[in-house]
Design an enzyme around this catalytic site. Structure first.
Site, short mmCIF file in Angstrom:
data_model
loop_
_atom_site.label_atom_id
_atom_site.label_comp_id
_atom_site.label_asym_id
_atom_site.label_seq_id
_atom_site.Cartn_x
_atom_site.Cartn_y
_atom_site.Cartn_z
N SER A 209 0.83 -1.21 0.00
CA SER A 209 0.00 0.00 0.00
C SER A 209 0.86 1.26 0.00
O SER A 209 0.60 2.19 -0.76
CB SER A 209 -0.92 0.00 1.22
OG SER A 209 -1.74 -1.14 1.23
N LYS B 219 -0.73 -9.83 8.05
CA LYS B 219 -0.56 -8.44 8.47
C LYS B 219 -1.93 -7.86 8.74
O LYS B 219 -2.82 -7.95 7.89
CB LYS B 219 0.16 -7.63 7.39
CG LYS B 219 0.27 -6.14 7.74
CD LYS B 219 0.82 -5.31 6.59
CE LYS B 219 0.86 -3.83 6.96
NZ LYS B 219 1.32 -2.97 5.84
N SER C 196 -3.83 -4.40 9.40
CA SER C 196 -3.81 -2.94 9.39
C SER C 196 -5.18 -2.36 9.75
O SER C 196 -5.52 -1.25 9.34
CB SER C 196 -3.36 -2.43 8.02
OG SER C 196 -2.00 -2.74 7.79
N GLY D 175 0.18 -3.65 11.45
CA GLY D 175 0.45 -2.71 10.38
C GLY D 175 0.48 -1.26 10.80
O GLY D 175 0.51 -0.38 9.96
#
Length: 298
Positions: A48, A167, A169, A191
């Site tokens: 990202s 992960k 986030s 994250g």
């Protein structure tokens, strides 16, 4: 790699040439060399923070290849391989393997969000993991996908031999704790740099935190001090990193991270359209925040 990933992995930005807009390999590699010299445990490319949705497949492949030249075998090189179709995601996993990447980070497809039931997403991840030549890490980032992966979904996939971690986030520590409990054998990464210390207390293997792009030493020190049992030092480092996440990463996004990367002497550069660079006033606020945190001293 047979070992499980851990520690601080840096989700690097992607520098673009100011004149042509193409990915700039010299600065890309120099940024990564500088981060590795600070002792980080690996690199996450084309994620990202790396403007993954704005890269084409040729760029994706070249980025992995360029970075493999500078990321040594004892450090992780992970690539963001999430795509909208299962077929394209598998192709991205294969491209990562062909360029000697170590693992892939895979988000759920999201364009057809209403059709992305838990069964559909589980089937997608299972097929990707079945066919990926490299290990797979799942990526929960509802801020962008608008799809939240559940701990029960993780439980369904827990025994897949080619899924090694995740992960999260979401910014929700309860969610992160549920992930850790659902699949203890996976490597769970938080994250958010603001939540690194708290996530370690919940059993995190490490962090994939954008604050490390411009404050790698302070972000790394959270995990190192925690592992050494020095929770006071870890907490002090967290106090430095948390505002950097909140005011730069969370509030300003990729453009803010790139401005901060520029400020510390690495190459952030311009974001790719349709993203927009920061205006001068906001860029000045980034500099001020870095000075307050003593990440930038002049």
């Amino acid at each position: 790699m047979s070992r499980r990933p851990s520690g601080l992995l840096v989700p690097i930005t992607t520098p673009f040439d100011a004149a042509t807009g193409e990915v700039e390999p010299v600065n890309l590699r120099q940024n990564v060399r500088s981060l590795l010299e600070l002792g980080v445990d690996g690199i996450v490319a084309a994620g990202s923070t790396g403007e993954a949705p704005l890269l084409d497949e040729g760029e994706y492949r070249r980025i992995i290849s360029w970075l493999r030249d500078v990321v040594p075998p004892d450090k992780w090189l992970i690539a963001g391989a999430g795509r909208e179709s299962t077929r394209a995601t598998i192709a991205a996993c294969r491209a990562c393997a062909e360029e000697d990447g170590d693992a892939v980070l895979v988000r759920p497809p999201s364009y057809y969000g209403a059709a992305m039931t838990q069964a559909a997403v589980a089937n997608h991840f299972r097929r990707v993991a079945d066919e990926s030549p490299v290990p797979v890490m799942l990526y929960n980032i509802p801020k962008y996908t608008h799809i939240a992966l559940s701990d029960s979904l993780f439980g369904e996939l827990a025994e897949h031999p080619n899924i090694i971690g995740a992960k999260d986030s979401s910014g929700d520590l309860k969610n992160f704790a549920a992930y850790c409990e659902a699949v203890p054998r996976w490597a769970h990464f938080v994250g958010s740099g603001a939540l690194y210390y708290a996530a370690l207390e919940l059993g995190a293997s490490g962090a994939i935190a954008a604050t490390a792009c411009f404050a790698a030493a302070a972000t790394r020190d959270i995990g190192v001090a925690f592992a050494e049992g020095d929770k006071s030092r870890a907490g002090a480092a967290q106090e430095i990193v948390a505002p950097l996440h909140q005011e730069i990463v969370s509030k300003l996004g990729v453009a803010g991270v790139k401005a901060a990367v520029d400020a510390v002497g690495l190459m952030g550069g311009h974001v790719r359209s349709p993203l927009r660079d920061l205006d001068e006033r906001t860029r000045s606020s980034v500099l001020s925040r870095l000075k307050v945190a003593e990440v930038l001293t002049s």
